[in-house]
Design an enzyme around this catalytic site. Structure first.
Site, mmCIF file in Angstrom:
data_model
loop_
_atom_site.group_PDB
_atom_site.id
_atom_site.type_symbol
_atom_site.label_atom_id
_atom_site.label_comp_id
_atom_site.label_asym_id
_atom_site.label_seq_id
_atom_site.Cartn_x
_atom_site.Cartn_y
_atom_site.Cartn_z
ATOM 1 N N SER A 29 0.832 -1.211 0.000
ATOM 2 C CA SER A 29 0.000 0.000 0.000
ATOM 3 C C SER A 29 0.864 1.258 0.000
ATOM 4 O O SER A 29 1.746 1.393 0.835
ATOM 5 C CB SER A 29 -0.858 0.071 1.266
ATOM 6 O OG SER A 29 -1.702 -1.011 1.352
ATOM 7 N N HIS A 60 -7.023 0.798 -5.200
ATOM 8 C CA HIS A 60 -5.986 -0.227 -5.342
ATOM 9 C C HIS A 60 -5.965 -0.732 -6.786
ATOM 10 O O HIS A 60 -6.928 -1.346 -7.245
ATOM 11 C CB HIS A 60 -6.248 -1.417 -4.398
ATOM 12 C CG HIS A 60 -5.640 -1.238 -3.045
ATOM 13 N ND1 HIS A 60 -5.161 -2.286 -2.289
ATOM 14 C CD2 HIS A 60 -5.415 -0.127 -2.308
ATOM 15 C CE1 HIS A 60 -4.696 -1.818 -1.139
ATOM 16 N NE2 HIS A 60 -4.843 -0.516 -1.126
ATOM 17 N N HIS A 82 -6.293 -9.203 -0.246
ATOM 18 C CA HIS A 82 -6.091 -9.490 1.171
ATOM 19 C C HIS A 82 -7.164 -10.434 1.706
ATOM 20 O O HIS A 82 -8.287 -10.466 1.208
ATOM 21 C CB HIS A 82 -6.139 -8.190 1.985
ATOM 22 C CG HIS A 82 -5.116 -7.178 1.588
ATOM 23 N ND1 HIS A 82 -5.303 -6.320 0.533
ATOM 24 C CD2 HIS A 82 -3.890 -6.903 2.098
ATOM 25 C CE1 HIS A 82 -4.236 -5.541 0.422
ATOM 26 N NE2 HIS A 82 -3.361 -5.880 1.353
ATOM 27 N N TYR A 84 -8.728 -9.945 4.429
ATOM 28 C CA TYR A 84 -9.862 -9.169 4.974
ATOM 29 C C TYR A 84 -10.878 -8.769 3.910
ATOM 30 O O TYR A 84 -11.976 -8.330 4.223
ATOM 31 C CB TYR A 84 -9.368 -7.930 5.747
ATOM 32 C CG TYR A 84 -8.613 -6.912 4.924
ATOM 33 C CD1 TYR A 84 -9.240 -6.100 3.989
ATOM 34 C CD2 TYR A 84 -7.237 -6.747 5.094
ATOM 35 C CE1 TYR A 84 -8.547 -5.165 3.256
ATOM 36 C CE2 TYR A 84 -6.523 -5.815 4.372
ATOM 37 C CZ TYR A 84 -7.186 -5.022 3.450
ATOM 38 O OH TYR A 84 -6.489 -4.105 2.716
ATOM 39 N N GLU A 85 -10.527 -8.925 2.642
ATOM 40 C CA GLU A 85 -11.488 -8.599 1.590
ATOM 41 C C GLU A 85 -12.534 -9.700 1.423
ATOM 42 O O GLU A 85 -13.484 -9.557 0.665
ATOM 43 C CB GLU A 85 -10.757 -8.362 0.267
ATOM 44 C CG GLU A 85 -9.879 -7.122 0.308
ATOM 45 C CD GLU A 85 -9.134 -6.899 -0.989
ATOM 46 O OE1 GLU A 85 -9.760 -6.515 -1.979
ATOM 47 O OE2 GLU A 85 -7.900 -7.141 -1.003
ATOM 48 N N ALA A 112 3.211 -1.919 3.849
ATOM 49 C CA ALA A 112 3.098 -0.859 4.839
ATOM 50 C C ALA A 112 2.817 -1.560 6.160
ATOM 51 O O ALA A 112 2.049 -2.521 6.177
ATOM 52 C CB ALA A 112 1.958 0.069 4.475
ATOM 53 N N SER A 211 -0.716 -8.600 5.361
ATOM 54 C CA SER A 211 -0.554 -9.223 4.042
ATOM 55 C C SER A 211 0.544 -10.272 3.885
ATOM 56 O O SER A 211 0.336 -11.297 3.241
ATOM 57 C CB SER A 211 -0.271 -8.129 3.000
ATOM 58 O OG SER A 211 0.920 -7.450 3.349
ATOM 59 N N ASN A 234 3.114 4.002 10.511
ATOM 60 C CA ASN A 234 2.532 4.525 11.763
ATOM 61 C C ASN A 234 3.083 3.746 12.942
ATOM 62 O O ASN A 234 3.521 2.607 12.793
ATOM 63 C CB ASN A 234 0.997 4.381 11.727
ATOM 64 C CG ASN A 234 0.573 2.928 11.498
ATOM 65 O OD1 ASN A 234 0.574 2.442 10.361
ATOM 66 N ND2 ASN A 234 0.234 2.242 12.561
ATOM 67 N N HIS A 246 -6.653 4.493 6.990
ATOM 68 C CA HIS A 246 -5.999 3.987 5.776
ATOM 69 C C HIS A 246 -5.328 5.130 5.008
ATOM 70 O O HIS A 246 -4.245 4.985 4.460
ATOM 71 C CB HIS A 246 -7.037 3.270 4.914
ATOM 72 C CG HIS A 246 -6.482 2.732 3.639
ATOM 73 N ND1 HIS A 246 -5.538 1.713 3.612
ATOM 74 C CD2 HIS A 246 -6.707 3.070 2.342
ATOM 75 C CE1 HIS A 246 -5.220 1.463 2.354
ATOM 76 N NE2 HIS A 246 -5.909 2.260 1.569
HETATM 77 N N1 HPA Z 1 -1.651 -2.403 11.799
HETATM 78 C C1 HPA Z 1 -1.884 -3.328 10.867
HETATM 79 N N2 HPA Z 1 -1.578 -3.157 9.584
HETATM 80 C C2 HPA Z 1 -1.000 -2.007 9.224
HETATM 81 C C3 HPA Z 1 -0.726 -1.001 10.146
HETATM 82 C C4 HPA Z 1 -1.080 -1.202 11.510
HETATM 83 O O1 HPA Z 1 -0.871 -0.354 12.397
HETATM 84 N N3 HPA Z 1 -0.136 0.018 9.455
HETATM 85 C C5 HPA Z 1 -0.052 -0.384 8.170
HETATM 86 N N4 HPA Z 1 -0.567 -1.606 8.018
#
Ligand code: HPA
Length: 272
Positions: A29, A60, A82, A84-85, A112, A211, A234, A246
């Site tokens: 991402s 995406h 993913h 979660y999709e 990410a 992922s 983050n 996101h």
């Molecule tokens: N948690 C899970 N997945 C992520 C995060 C997170 O803080 N940041 C980017 N992908």
């Protein structure tokens, strides 16, 4: 059925291109820009491949790009699907298996991720040394595909030691700061609670994401060499008081992007 779709997708790819990639690069991402800067030899949208899983997330892109990175024939996955999709983990790794069948020998998986390790900072990069995938179903559950790999594959060294050394050396040579640590995969799509993050830290995680571990497993099952890079977008939920979104993750991935691009350009040719 699954195997039939997989081989049908391979046939569909072969009808479109005879390009033979040696390396695969999966872009996480906010890191898709890397693909935009490559000289595209051929591209195939996931939607063109009948039976292939396609991303449901707004914005995406989902496509394979066939290119040469400093002369190395490479297939880039710009966008992934993913768990979660709503796809199974087995479906989510179909693109990985397809690239394996295209003949890829080594894969660089990127993502990410949120930092659980409190010494990390936003926009840091971490080379994945190992993963924890115990919170998502194994993508290898179900009948084993014997022509891909063995029933009970070893996972004692998922992230190739030799490649890790190359990446480390390239990072030093090019003055690119690089952390090393453990990636823990969660189902998502929700971010974690502070209590969950404290638990994951206790369990040995340095970063969390949604992922990469299942992809690494599917690749290792096929005997493909694997390496992985996380871009810290983050601090995880118990470190930061900032709420996670996101959009924030994608924006921060862009901040890490220049370093990421430099590292990839330095390392991908060396994986060959
Ligand atoms: N948690 C899970 N997945 C992520 C995060 C997170 O803080 N940041 C980017 N992908």
């Amino acid at each position: 059925m699954y195997e039939k779709i997989l081989y049908s997708c391979l046939e569909q790819v072969r009808k479109k291109t005879d390009f033979r990639p040696k390396i695969a690069l999966v872009l996480g991402s906010g890191l898709g820009d890397f693909a935009e800067k490559c000289d595209i030899i051929t591209e195939i949208s996931y939607r063109e491949l009948s039976g292939f899983p396609t991303s449901t997330i707004k914005g995406h892109i989902g496509r394979f790009i066939f290119t040469k990175i400093k002369g190395t024939p490479t297939v880039i996955m710009q966008g992934r699907v993913h768990y979660y999709e709503g796809y199974s983990t087995k479906e989510a790794v179909m693109p990985i298996r397809l690239m394996g069948l295209m003949g890829v020998e080594a894969m660089m998986l990127t993502n990410a991720a949120g930092a659980v390790n409190t010494s990390y900072e936003v926009s840091d990069m971490m080379m994945i040394t190992d993963h924890i995938s115990s919170f998502v179903p194994s993508p290898l559950i179900g009948a084993n595909f014997d022509n891909l790999g063995v029933r009970f594959p070893d996972m004692s060294v998922v992230y190739d030691k030799h490649i890790r050394n190359i990446i480390k050396n390239k990072a030093v040579e090019n003055l690119i700061p690089l952390r090393e640590g453990v990636y823990l995969q969660l189902t998502g799509p929700n971010y974690e609670t502070p209590a969950e993050i404290r638990m994951y830290r206790t369990l040995g995680a340095d970063v969390v994401g949604m992922s990469t571990a299942i992809e690494a497993m599917a690749a290792r099952h096929m005997g493909i060499k694997v390496c992985g890079i996380s871009c810290i977008t983050n601090m995880a939920a118990d470190v930061t008081s900032q709420l996670l979104s996101h959009e924030e993750v994608a924006e921060k991935a862009k901040a890490a992007y220049p370093k990421f691009e430099k590292l990839l350009n330095a390392t991908i040719p060396a994986l060959n």
